[in-house]
Scaffold this active site. Structure first.
Site, mmCIF file in Angstrom:
data_model
loop_
_atom_site.group_PDB
_atom_site.id
_atom_site.type_symbol
_atom_site.label_atom_id
_atom_site.label_comp_id
_atom_site.label_asym_id
_atom_site.label_seq_id
_atom_site.Cartn_x
_atom_site.Cartn_y
_atom_site.Cartn_z
ATOM 1 N N ASP A 28 0.829 -1.209 0.000
ATOM 2 C CA ASP A 28 0.000 0.000 0.000
ATOM 3 C C ASP A 28 0.867 1.264 0.000
ATOM 4 O O ASP A 28 1.988 1.250 0.508
ATOM 5 C CB ASP A 28 -0.908 -0.033 1.239
ATOM 6 C CG ASP A 28 -2.073 0.933 1.126
ATOM 7 O OD1 ASP A 28 -2.364 1.409 0.000
ATOM 8 O OD2 ASP A 28 -2.693 1.221 2.169
ATOM 9 N N GLY A 29 0.306 2.328 -0.551
ATOM 10 C CA GLY A 29 0.955 3.635 -0.473
ATOM 11 C C GLY A 29 1.502 4.170 -1.797
ATOM 12 O O GLY A 29 2.125 5.233 -1.811
ATOM 13 N N HIS A 45 2.112 3.688 -9.009
ATOM 14 C CA HIS A 45 1.867 2.266 -9.258
ATOM 15 C C HIS A 45 3.025 1.655 -10.066
ATOM 16 O O HIS A 45 3.418 0.519 -9.836
ATOM 17 C CB HIS A 45 0.542 2.057 -10.002
ATOM 18 C CG HIS A 45 -0.662 2.429 -9.173
ATOM 19 N ND1 HIS A 45 -0.799 2.028 -7.858
ATOM 20 C CD2 HIS A 45 -1.775 3.157 -9.450
ATOM 21 C CE1 HIS A 45 -1.946 2.503 -7.383
ATOM 22 N NE2 HIS A 45 -2.545 3.192 -8.317
ATOM 23 N N ASN A 76 -11.118 -2.432 -5.200
ATOM 24 C CA ASN A 76 -10.390 -1.412 -5.957
ATOM 25 C C ASN A 76 -11.092 -1.003 -7.261
ATOM 26 O O ASN A 76 -10.723 0.008 -7.872
ATOM 27 C CB ASN A 76 -8.941 -1.846 -6.232
ATOM 28 C CG ASN A 76 -8.045 -1.814 -5.023
ATOM 29 O OD1 ASN A 76 -7.138 -2.626 -4.869
ATOM 30 N ND2 ASN A 76 -8.272 -0.865 -4.113
ATOM 31 N N ARG A 202 -4.930 -1.802 8.944
ATOM 32 C CA ARG A 202 -6.114 -2.616 8.641
ATOM 33 C C ARG A 202 -5.727 -3.647 7.595
ATOM 34 O O ARG A 202 -4.695 -3.514 6.937
ATOM 35 C CB ARG A 202 -7.286 -1.747 8.161
ATOM 36 C CG ARG A 202 -6.948 -0.870 6.968
ATOM 37 C CD ARG A 202 -8.161 -0.088 6.476
ATOM 38 N NE ARG A 202 -7.774 0.893 5.468
ATOM 39 C CZ ARG A 202 -7.541 2.183 5.706
ATOM 40 N NH1 ARG A 202 -7.671 2.672 6.924
ATOM 41 N NH2 ARG A 202 -7.170 2.995 4.736
HETATM 42 C C1 IPE Z 1 -5.439 -2.701 -0.171
HETATM 43 O O1 IPE Z 1 -5.142 -1.354 -0.274
HETATM 44 C C2 IPE Z 1 -5.376 -3.355 -1.510
HETATM 45 C C3 IPE Z 1 -4.063 -3.444 -2.142
HETATM 46 C C4 IPE Z 1 -2.934 -3.071 -1.624
HETATM 47 C C5 IPE Z 1 -4.059 -4.023 -3.444
HETATM 48 P P1 IPE Z 1 -6.251 -0.228 -0.412
HETATM 49 O O2 IPE Z 1 -5.529 1.061 -0.512
HETATM 50 O O3 IPE Z 1 -7.184 -0.570 -1.490
HETATM 51 O O4 IPE Z 1 -7.040 -0.334 0.972
HETATM 52 P P2 IPE Z 1 -7.914 0.740 1.755
HETATM 53 O O5 IPE Z 1 -8.930 1.273 0.799
HETATM 54 O O6 IPE Z 1 -6.991 1.806 2.223
HETATM 55 O O7 IPE Z 1 -8.498 -0.021 2.900
HETATM 56 C C1 IPE Z 2 -1.687 0.304 -3.327
HETATM 57 O O1 IPE Z 2 -1.464 1.654 -3.348
HETATM 58 C C2 IPE Z 2 -1.915 -0.275 -4.699
HETATM 59 C C3 IPE Z 2 -3.323 -0.619 -4.973
HETATM 60 C C4 IPE Z 2 -4.304 -0.608 -4.118
HETATM 61 C C5 IPE Z 2 -3.621 -1.010 -6.345
HETATM 62 P P1 IPE Z 2 -2.645 2.693 -3.282
HETATM 63 O O2 IPE Z 2 -3.073 3.026 -4.665
HETATM 64 O O3 IPE Z 2 -3.751 2.207 -2.399
HETATM 65 O O4 IPE Z 2 -1.926 3.928 -2.633
HETATM 66 P P2 IPE Z 2 -2.537 4.953 -1.579
HETATM 67 O O5 IPE Z 2 -3.069 4.140 -0.431
HETATM 68 O O6 IPE Z 2 -3.632 5.692 -2.269
HETATM 69 O O7 IPE Z 2 -1.387 5.803 -1.201
HETATM 70 MG MG MG Z 3 -4.136 2.404 -0.461
#
Ligand code: IPE
Ligand code: IPE
Ligand code: MG
Length: 250
Positions: A28-29, A45, A76, A202
């Site tokens: 994540d992030g 990404h 997502n 989480r």
């Molecule tokens: C979880 O991250 C899914 C992946 C890393 C692929 P999200 O960014 O989608 O989760 P939430 O929305 O913060 O819970």
């Molecule tokens: C995780 O990074 C990758 C996916 C969920 C596909 P995020 O896209 O959720 O990145 P943040 O949480 O918005 O920073």
């Molecule tokens: Mg995220």
């Protein structure tokens, strides 16, 4: 023990006694990493996808036999059409670009999640990569795309119900092992450690059933900044933990 798992156990990778055989990562992030640099989310990404190679390749040295990474959740799809399309394109590109390196490194790749909603081209690339690497015996890399723990359990229950209806399964005999054997992860051991990057504490629907006794590590680093050294530090912390599985330590 399923035959596939027995074979995997013979893998070239040595496990550390009591170590983290199976590590699952919620990557994540990426979005925040890009935003911090004034760049579009897709830039994050892309950087996130590049990180995966270093982490996969560090597994044999770190004693990790199974690595499962969360790439796209069933939730997502709620993102903008542009971001979803960008991610799907990235998955296609990632598979095409990384196939040779993964195979040369003896990595066995599997995918979990509901493939039906993914585009046909991506589904074909996923099938081909699984087929190509099916005899590989180093790291077992599992990539979760359109994966949700609740969706996975619901699909498994539907399959169990069908098999009971068709007389292939005795309803009275259904137990925890039965459900495990109907999940996408049927051939994988349960994760020992689940890591989530980016500071969120989480699990966002990741490996709900399988993580019953997993240890969790929530770390602040954003996924594109997650290095082999950070991975190694997290594993060291894991090795210092006392896992009791409900029992009292002797
Ligand atoms: C979880 O991250 C899914 C992946 C890393 C692929 P999200 O960014 O989608 O989760 P939430 O929305 O913060 O819970
Ligand atoms: C995780 O990074 C990758 C996916 C969920 C596909 P995020 O896209 O959720 O990145 P943040 O949480 O918005 O920073
Ligand atoms: Mg995220």
């Amino acid at each position: 023990m399923p035959e596939v798992l027995q074979n995997a156990e013979k893998s070239a990778v040595q496990s550390v006694p009591g170590g983290a055989d199976h590590v699952a990562i919620i990557m994540d992030g990426n979005g925040r990493w890009a935003t911090q640099q004034g760049k579009p989310r897709l830039f994050g990404h892309r950087a996130g996808a590049k990180r995966v190679r270093e982490i996969v390749e560090s597994c044999p040295d770190l004693g990790v036999k199974y690595l499962t990474i969360f790439a796209f959740s069933t939730e997502n799809w709620k993102r903008t059409q542009a971001e979803v399309a960008g991610l799907m394109m990235l998955f296609r590109r990632y598979i095409t670009k990384e196939t040779q390196a993964l195979n040369e490194k003896n990595v066995r790749v599997r995918f979990i999640g509901d493939r039906v909603r993914l585009d046909k081209k991506l589904q074909t690339l996923m099938d081909e990569l699984e087929e190509l690497t099916k005899d590989n015996t180093s790291v077992n890399l599992t990539i979760a795309i359109n994966y949700g723990g609740r969706d996975e359990v619901a699909r498994a229950i539907k399959d169990i119900a069908r098999d009971v209806r068709d007389g292939k399964l005795d309803a009275e005999g259904v137990n925890e092992g039965t459900l495990s054997s109907y999940l996408d992860t049927m051939v994988l051991p349960d994760p020992d450690l689940v890591i989530r990057t980016s500071g969120e504490a989480r699990i966002s629907n990741f490996l709900l059933w399988q993580s019953a006794y997993a240890e969790y590590e929530f770390i602040d680093t954003l996924w594109p900044d997650f290095t082999r050294d950070i991975f190694s530090e997290v594993l060291d912390r894991f090795n210092g933990r006392d896992r009791r599985f409900g029992a009292v330590k002797k």
